[in-house]
Design an enzyme around this catalytic site. Structure first.
Site, short mmCIF file in Angstrom:
data_model
loop_
_atom_site.label_atom_id
_atom_site.label_comp_id
_atom_site.label_asym_id
_atom_site.label_seq_id
_atom_site.Cartn_x
_atom_site.Cartn_y
_atom_site.Cartn_z
CE LYS A 173 -41.50 10.95 -1.64
NZ LYS A 173 -42.13 12.55 -1.84
N GLY A 213 -42.17 23.73 7.53
CA GLY A 213 -42.15 22.34 7.44
C GLY A 213 -40.71 22.11 7.11
N GLY A 241 -39.20 15.63 4.33
CA GLY A 241 -38.71 15.25 3.07
C GLY A 241 -39.02 16.13 1.89
P1 ATR Z 1 -42.80 14.79 4.38
O1 ATR Z 1 -41.67 13.75 4.03
O2 ATR Z 1 -43.99 14.26 3.53
O3 ATR Z 1 -42.41 15.91 4.20
P2 ATR Z 1 -42.42 14.36 7.25
O4 ATR Z 1 -40.89 14.09 7.01
O5 ATR Z 1 -43.03 13.44 8.02
O6 ATR Z 1 -43.04 14.38 5.81
O7 ATR Z 1 -42.52 15.80 7.82
C1 ATR Z 1 -43.53 16.39 8.17
C2 ATR Z 1 -43.42 17.69 8.31
O8 ATR Z 1 -44.70 18.32 8.85
C3 ATR Z 1 -42.53 17.86 9.66
O9 ATR Z 1 -41.58 19.32 9.50
C4 ATR Z 1 -43.43 18.12 10.72
O10 ATR Z 1 -42.94 18.88 11.89
P3 ATR Z 1 -42.18 18.23 13.06
O11 ATR Z 1 -40.84 18.16 12.62
O12 ATR Z 1 -42.17 19.25 14.34
O13 ATR Z 1 -42.85 16.92 13.41
C5 ATR Z 1 -44.50 18.86 10.24
N1 ATR Z 1 -46.01 18.81 10.60
C6 ATR Z 1 -46.90 17.73 10.56
N2 ATR Z 1 -47.85 18.02 11.16
C7 ATR Z 1 -47.75 19.38 11.53
C8 ATR Z 1 -48.79 20.22 12.24
N3 ATR Z 1 -49.72 19.78 12.57
N4 ATR Z 1 -48.23 21.50 12.50
C9 ATR Z 1 -47.33 22.09 12.21
N5 ATR Z 1 -46.23 20.99 11.53
C10 ATR Z 1 -46.52 19.83 11.39
#
Ligand code: ATR
Length: 270
Positions: free
Chosen positions: A62, A119, A122
């Site tokens: 994205k 979170g 994106g």
């Molecule tokens: P998307 O575009 O789908 O939102 P992304 O940009 O990869 O995906 O973001 C994933 C989010 O989920 C991030 O905020 C990530 O936290 P970090 O910035 O600390 O990496 C969060 N995330 C992913 N797995 C997680 C987990 N097991 N527990 C808590 N937060 C998680």
């Protein structure tokens, strides 16, 4: 006949093709909608080489799709990520319809004063921009600091998840992380989350097609909860409106929803 696709990696389990194809069929348009695995090719070249009239873009492209577009429209300019492409003459016009999908999905909760958004990727960016536009007080919590910078710039409250004050109350708590999609993780400490949810009115998970630990906790606590199916549906409905230059009717929305549910046998993604 016009051609559409969804770009992603992975993309094989995307529900968008069945949903969007049902929409075109309902509108009696002889269009096709496929899946295209995009690895390291140039998305713009690929778009034109495939002869596409439009596309959706999903994880992890994205942001890259945003940079590659000729013209970015609406909230996508702030979000800096796009999920919808439209061909106009020899240009690609890009939109982000995820925020719209979220707003439609939570409509049934009624007016909200405060939201805790867990979170900072994106998906969270699109949601935070929509909540800010709606003047809803928003706090974004993330396990790490780096991605919170965007939200600081946006002007919403931010916090590291572990530092959340569990005496603060939120009308709605949203999981916009991938925790629970392919694992049994909570998006933040289980103990803190339980205390935060106990005081909340509603819970929403952007993930759909699986009962995440986050949603299970809400259910156990007797809090009204919802998964991400409607968010996926309405981001697709908005893309369909943009491609066909029409306003979606109830009939169109119902046809797209039932197609989505018909094959709703796997975990989903936008
Ligand atoms: P998307 O575009 O789908 O939102 P992304 O940009 O990869 O995906 O973001 C994933 C989010 O989920 C991030 O905020 C990530 O936290 P970090 O910035 O600390 O990496 C969060 N995330 C992913 N797995 C997680 C987990 N097991 N527990 C808590 N937060 C998680």
């Amino acid at each position: 006949m016009k051609k559409y696709t969804i770009f992603g990696n992975p993309v094989s389990h995307s529900r968008s093709p069945v949903m969007q194809s049902a929409g075109f069929k309902y509108l009696q348009l002889d269009n096709t909608y496929d899946k295209t695995l995009l690895t390291d090719e140039n998305i713009k070249d690929m778009f034109f080489n495939l002869g596409l009239s439009g596309a959706n873009i999903t994880v992890p492209h994205k942001e890259y799709a945003y940079i590659s577009a000729d013209l970015v429209v609406g909230d996508a300019k702030t979000i800096k990520a796009v999920n919808t492409y439209i061909k106009q003459d020899d240009k690609i016009v890009a939109h982000n319809t995820d925020g719209y999908g979220f707003v439609m999905a939570i409509d049934e909760f009624g007016p909200l004063s405060s939201v805790l958004l867990i979170g900072a990727g994106g998906t969270a960016r699109a949601i935070a921009v929509a909540l800010k536009s709606a003047n809803i007080a928003t706090t974004v919590a993330n396990r790490t600091a780096k991605k919170l910078e965007f939200f600081d710039m946006l002007g919403v409250d931010t916090i590291i998840s572990n530092d959340i004050d569990t005496s603060d109350k939120y009308d709605l708590v949203v999981n916009a992380t991938s925790a629970g999609l392919c694992d049994s993780n909570y998006p933040m400490s289980q103990d803190k989350l339980r205390r935060v949810l106990t005081d909340s009115k509603y819970v929403f998970d952007c993930i759909y097609g699986t009962m995440t630990p986050f949603l299970s906790m809400a259910k156990q606590l007797g809090i009204k909860y919802k998964d991400g199916e409607d968010m996926l549906l309405y981001q697709g409905v908005k893309a369909m409106e943009l491609w066909t230059n029409t306003k979606a009717t109830k009939g169109l929305i119902d046809s797209m929803r039932s197609a989505l549910r018909d094959k709703n046998d796997k975990q989903g993604e936008l």
